[in-house]
Write an enzyme that holds these catalytic residues in place. Sequence first.
Site, mmCIF file in Angstrom:
data_model
loop_
_atom_site.group_PDB
_atom_site.id
_atom_site.type_symbol
_atom_site.label_atom_id
_atom_site.label_comp_id
_atom_site.label_asym_id
_atom_site.label_seq_id
_atom_site.Cartn_x
_atom_site.Cartn_y
_atom_site.Cartn_z
ATOM 1 N N LEU A 20 0.731 0.684 6.217
ATOM 2 C CA LEU A 20 1.060 -0.156 7.365
ATOM 3 C C LEU A 20 1.323 0.680 8.607
ATOM 4 C CD1 LEU A 20 3.559 -2.753 5.834
ATOM 5 C CD2 LEU A 20 1.069 -2.804 5.865
ATOM 6 N N ASN A 96 6.052 5.571 -0.823
ATOM 7 C CA ASN A 96 7.105 6.382 -0.199
ATOM 8 C C ASN A 96 7.958 5.585 0.774
ATOM 9 O OD1 ASN A 96 4.965 6.123 1.636
ATOM 10 N ND2 ASN A 96 5.449 8.056 2.651
#
Length: 220
Positions: A20, A96
């Site tokens: 994103l 992450n």
Amino acid sequence: AVRAVVLTSNVGRPVFSAGLNLAELIVEEGGDPAKPDKRLVSFMAHIGAVTRAWLSFPKPMVASINGASPAGGCMLALTADYRVMQSGEKHKIGLNETQVGVSAPWWLSTMLQDTVGVRRGERMLQLGELVGPEEALEMGLVDEVMPTEAETLARAVEMAAKFAAVPDHSRRDTKQALRGPFVAKMEDRAAQDASAFATHVMDLNVQKQLRRIVEGLAKR
């Protein structure tokens, strides 16, 4: 007429998908954290819808992972029926999110744990851990590792053809039986999840962390 899909990237740099755009998660200062930002809710609802569409895609989909694949990139890869990753020191894959100050949605965490195992997935999710191709192969996050981009794509195409050679009705129905209940659960909770994630992202500490990261990226 399309028999199968190979998902890959040709961005001209060693990235399959960077995930994103973090700038999209930043909201105007002064907003009420108790009232989820409508744009954020809509954005996250769309991300969930895209993931459900890929998970339930009726034709075979193979990921040719030709570079780094963090966060949303890993999400895309996890929706595939088969994953081939290119070897490379800078090619890392994983979720992450915690490293950038956010928490992965429950459905994304579940997708990872279902793939690599509950205990290993829990550790990776809490640490926001990214792993290289060989470690990803060892834990089952990817199915094969190839030395070059050309070989990675060629192997992905080969595997797509192998999936496509199975009678459509039996392969499709099997995929639906395996993934359908999970996709249905995602759909049932879609509105609630989008609102909850937007509320989480609007937390002042999360917003501060996101702004620091986006500002740092802009200086590179």
